[in-house]
Design a protein around this motif. Structure first.
Motif, PDB file in Angstrom:
ATOM      1  N   GLN A   8       0.914  -1.088  -0.074  1.00 20.03           N
ATOM      2  CA  GLN A   8       0.011  -0.138  -0.130  1.00 20.03           C
ATOM      3  C   GLN A   8       0.912   1.419   0.122  1.00 20.03           C
ATOM      4  OE1 GLN A   8      -3.450  -0.227  -0.588  1.00 20.03           O
ATOM      5  NE2 GLN A   8      -3.047   1.734  -1.128  1.00 20.03           N
ATOM      6  N   GLU A   9       2.015   1.223   0.652  1.00 14.65           N
ATOM      7  CA  GLU A   9       2.832   2.445   0.684  1.00 14.65           C
ATOM      8  C   GLU A   9       3.285   2.819  -0.752  1.00 14.65           C
ATOM      9  OE1 GLU A   9       6.409   2.044   3.425  1.00 14.65           O
ATOM     10  OE2 GLU A   9       5.047   1.767   4.909  1.00 14.65           O
ATOM     11  N   VAL A  10       3.780   1.689  -1.488  1.00 15.42           N
ATOM     12  CA  VAL A  10       4.324   1.684  -2.737  1.00 15.42           C
ATOM     13  C   VAL A  10       3.267   2.188  -3.832  1.00 15.42           C
ATOM     14  CG1 VAL A  10       5.285   0.414  -4.732  1.00 15.42           C
ATOM     15  CG2 VAL A  10       5.727  -0.238  -2.500  1.00 15.42           C
ATOM     16  N   VAL A  11       2.017   1.619  -3.607  1.00 12.74           N
ATOM     17  CA  VAL A  11       0.907   1.984  -4.507  1.00 12.74           C
ATOM     18  C   VAL A  11       0.585   3.794  -4.058  1.00 12.74           C
ATOM     19  CG1 VAL A  11      -1.371   1.658  -4.857  1.00 12.74           C
ATOM     20  CG2 VAL A  11      -0.049  -0.034  -4.799  1.00 12.74           C
ATOM     21  N   ASN A  12       0.617   4.062  -2.891  1.00 12.66           N
ATOM     22  CA  ASN A  12       0.394   5.477  -2.611  1.00 12.66           C
ATOM     23  C   ASN A  12       1.573   6.307  -3.315  1.00 12.66           C
ATOM     24  OD1 ASN A  12      -1.855   4.694  -1.228  1.00 12.66           O
ATOM     25  ND2 ASN A  12      -0.972   4.986   0.667  1.00 12.66           N
ATOM     26  N   GLU A  13       2.743   6.048  -3.080  1.00  9.74           N
ATOM     27  CA  GLU A  13       3.772   6.677  -3.677  1.00  9.74           C
ATOM     28  C   GLU A  13       3.719   6.771  -5.257  1.00  9.74           C
ATOM     29  OE1 GLU A  13       7.389   5.198  -2.209  1.00  9.74           O
ATOM     30  OE2 GLU A  13       6.927   5.702  -0.006  1.00  9.74           O
ATOM     31  N   TYR A  14       3.373   5.525  -5.787  1.00 14.14           N
ATOM     32  CA  TYR A  14       3.158   5.459  -7.312  1.00 14.14           C
ATOM     33  C   TYR A  14       2.249   6.540  -7.684  1.00 14.14           C
ATOM     34  CZ  TYR A  14       1.950   3.654 -11.912  1.00 14.14           C
ATOM     35  OH  TYR A  14       1.485   3.491 -13.268  1.00 14.14           O
ATOM     36  N   TYR A  15       0.977   6.528  -7.178  1.00 11.35           N
ATOM     37  CA  TYR A  15      -0.064   7.596  -7.333  1.00 11.35           C
ATOM     38  C   TYR A  15       0.293   8.875  -7.280  1.00 11.35           C
ATOM     39  CZ  TYR A  15      -3.373   3.732  -8.591  1.00 11.35           C
ATOM     40  OH  TYR A  15      -4.114   2.745  -8.881  1.00 11.35           O
ATOM     41  N   ALA A  16       1.029   9.367  -6.122  1.00 11.42           N
ATOM     42  CA  ALA A  16       1.664  10.516  -5.779  1.00 11.42           C
ATOM     43  C   ALA A  16       2.423  11.065  -6.791  1.00 11.42           C
ATOM     44  CB  ALA A  16       2.204  10.615  -4.591  1.00 11.42           C
ATOM     45  N   ARG A  17       3.463  10.137  -7.370  1.00 10.03           N
ATOM     46  CA  ARG A  17       4.261  10.648  -8.610  1.00 10.03           C
ATOM     47  C   ARG A  17       3.485  10.812  -9.824  1.00 10.03           C
ATOM     48  NH1 ARG A  17       7.596   6.522  -6.262  1.00 10.03           N
ATOM     49  NH2 ARG A  17       6.872   5.091  -7.642  1.00 10.03           N
ATOM     50  N   GLN A  18       2.451   9.904  -9.981  1.00  3.07           N
ATOM     51  CA  GLN A  18       1.577  10.222 -11.177  1.00  3.07           C
ATOM     52  C   GLN A  18       0.952  11.495 -11.010  1.00  3.07           C
ATOM     53  OE1 GLN A  18       3.125   7.680 -13.079  1.00  3.07           O
ATOM     54  NE2 GLN A  18       0.911   7.136 -13.964  1.00  3.07           N
ATOM     55  N   LEU A  19       0.316  11.795 -10.147  1.00  2.28           N
ATOM     56  CA  LEU A  19      -0.505  13.077  -9.864  1.00  2.28           C
ATOM     57  C   LEU A  19       0.658  14.377 -10.106  1.00  2.28           C
ATOM     58  CD1 LEU A  19      -2.950  14.724  -9.177  1.00  2.28           C
ATOM     59  CD2 LEU A  19      -2.422  14.452  -6.960  1.00  2.28           C
TER      60      LEU A  19
ATOM     61  N   ASN B  62       3.355  14.240 -11.770  1.00  2.00           N
ATOM     62  CA  ASN B  62       3.495  14.383 -13.278  1.00  2.00           C
ATOM     63  C   ASN B  62       2.671  15.122 -14.085  1.00  2.00           C
ATOM     64  OD1 ASN B  62       6.021  13.157 -12.848  1.00  2.00           O
ATOM     65  ND2 ASN B  62       5.298  11.070 -13.661  1.00  2.00           N
ATOM     66  N   VAL B  63       1.390  14.808 -13.713  1.00  4.57           N
ATOM     67  CA  VAL B  63       0.075  15.430 -14.279  1.00  4.57           C
ATOM     68  C   VAL B  63       0.116  17.113 -14.023  1.00  4.57           C
ATOM     69  CG1 VAL B  63      -2.467  15.586 -14.406  1.00  4.57           C
ATOM     70  CG2 VAL B  63      -1.273  13.357 -14.501  1.00  4.57           C
ATOM     71  N   GLU B  64       0.330  17.025 -12.744  1.00  6.08           N
ATOM     72  CA  GLU B  64       0.293  18.585 -12.556  1.00  6.08           C
ATOM     73  C   GLU B  64       1.582  19.466 -13.251  1.00  6.08           C
ATOM     74  OE1 GLU B  64       0.788  18.433  -8.320  1.00  6.08           O
ATOM     75  OE2 GLU B  64      -1.512  18.105  -8.049  1.00  6.08           O
ATOM     76  N   LEU B  65       2.673  18.680 -13.300  1.00  3.79           N
ATOM     77  CA  LEU B  65       3.966  19.497 -13.965  1.00  3.79           C
ATOM     78  C   LEU B  65       3.392  19.528 -15.526  1.00  3.79           C
ATOM     79  CD1 LEU B  65       6.903  17.494 -12.541  1.00  3.79           C
ATOM     80  CD2 LEU B  65       6.335  19.916 -12.560  1.00  3.79           C
ATOM     81  N   ALA B  66       2.686  18.685 -16.032  1.00  5.31           N
ATOM     82  CA  ALA B  66       2.510  18.646 -17.473  1.00  5.31           C
ATOM     83  C   ALA B  66       1.475  19.759 -17.516  1.00  5.31           C
ATOM     84  CB  ALA B  66       1.807  17.514 -18.227  1.00  5.31           C
ATOM     85  N   ALA B  67       0.548  20.100 -16.764  1.00  3.14           N
ATOM     86  CA  ALA B  67      -0.527  21.091 -16.925  1.00  3.14           C
ATOM     87  C   ALA B  67       0.067  22.345 -16.755  1.00  3.14           C
ATOM     88  CB  ALA B  67      -1.689  20.841 -15.772  1.00  3.14           C
ATOM     89  N   GLU B  68       1.034  22.549 -15.630  1.00  2.00           N
ATOM     90  CA  GLU B  68       1.756  23.748 -15.512  1.00  2.00           C
ATOM     91  C   GLU B  68       2.437  23.860 -16.717  1.00  2.00           C
ATOM     92  OE1 GLU B  68       3.064  27.278 -13.626  1.00  2.00           O
ATOM     93  OE2 GLU B  68       1.371  26.063 -13.343  1.00  2.00           O
ATOM     94  N   ARG B  69       3.284  23.272 -17.539  1.00  2.00           N
ATOM     95  CA  ARG B  69       3.925  23.451 -18.652  1.00  2.00           C
ATOM     96  C   ARG B  69       2.934  23.831 -19.649  1.00  2.00           C
ATOM     97  NH1 ARG B  69       6.606  18.024 -17.649  1.00  2.00           N
ATOM     98  NH2 ARG B  69       8.634  18.585 -16.730  1.00  2.00           N
ATOM     99  N   GLN B  70       1.685  23.316 -20.166  1.00  2.00           N
ATOM    100  CA  GLN B  70       0.557  23.843 -20.919  1.00  2.00           C
ATOM    101  C   GLN B  70       0.334  25.075 -20.848  1.00  2.00           C
ATOM    102  OE1 GLN B  70      -2.060  20.800 -20.789  1.00  2.00           O
ATOM    103  NE2 GLN B  70      -1.223  19.536 -22.795  1.00  2.00           N
TER     104      GLN B  70
END
Length: 135
Positions: free
Chosen positions: A101-112, A114-122
Motif C-alpha cells: 500500500q505504501e508503494v501504491v500510494n507513492e506511485y499515485y503521488a508521482r503520477q499526480l 507528473n500530471v500537475e507538471l504537464a498542466a503547468e508546462r501547457q
C-alpha cells in the motif's frame, strides 16, 4: 500456506497489478513474495534459486531486482557467511519487501505530480504563445 484442497499457495496483493510492472519484474517480485517471512517482510533466496523458479538467467534476475529496487518495491542488503575455516564470503542478498500500500500510494503521488507538471508546462506554453503572437 495450505489451502483446503491441500495444495500450496501464497497471496499476491491485487495492487501489484496497478504498478505497470513488466512480466519479468512481476515474476521475480512474485517469487520474492512467495519466499517472504510475513512477519519480517524479508527473505534471502539466491539469485540462482530465483532464476530456476522463474525460468530466467542469473543476469536477467539481477536486472529485474535492480528495477524492483528502483521502483522501491524491495530493498536489498548483502550478507556474509562464515566458512568452516572461519573465513568470510558473500552470502545471498537479504530482500526486504515494502508494504504494497505504501508503494501504491507513492506511485499515485508521482503520477499526480507528473500530471500537475504537464498542466503547468501547457499553461506556460500558452502564455508564452499569447505574448509572442501580435495582436
Amino acid at each position: 500456506m495450505k489451502n483446503s484442497s491441500g495444495g500450496n499457495f501464497f497471496s499476491l496483493p491485487n495492487e501489484v497489478f496497478l504498478l505497470g510492472l513488466s512480466p519479468g519484474e512481476l515474476a521475480v517480485y512474485s517469487f520474492l513474495q512467495r519466499c517472504e517471512n510475513r512477519k519480517t517482510h524479508q527473505c534471502w533466496p539466491s539469485i540462482k534459486t530465483i532464476g530456476k523458479a522463474v525460468g530466467m538467467s542469473e543476469n536477467t534476475v539481477r536486472k529485474y531486482i535492480r528495477q524492483l529496487e528502483e521502483r522501491e518495491l524491495i530493498a536489498t542488503e548483502p550478507t556474509e557467511v562464515i566458512t568452516k575455516t572461519n573465513g568470510k564470503r558473500n552470502g545471498n542478498l537479504l530482500f526486504t519487501l515494502r508494504p504494497i500500500q505504501e508503494v501504491v500510494n507513492e506511485y499515485y503521488a508521482r503520477q499526480l505530480e507528473n500530471v500537475e507538471l504537464a498542466a503547468e508546462r501547457q499553461r506556460i506554453a500558452k502564455l508564452t504563445q499569447e505574448r509572442e503572437t501580435p495582436a
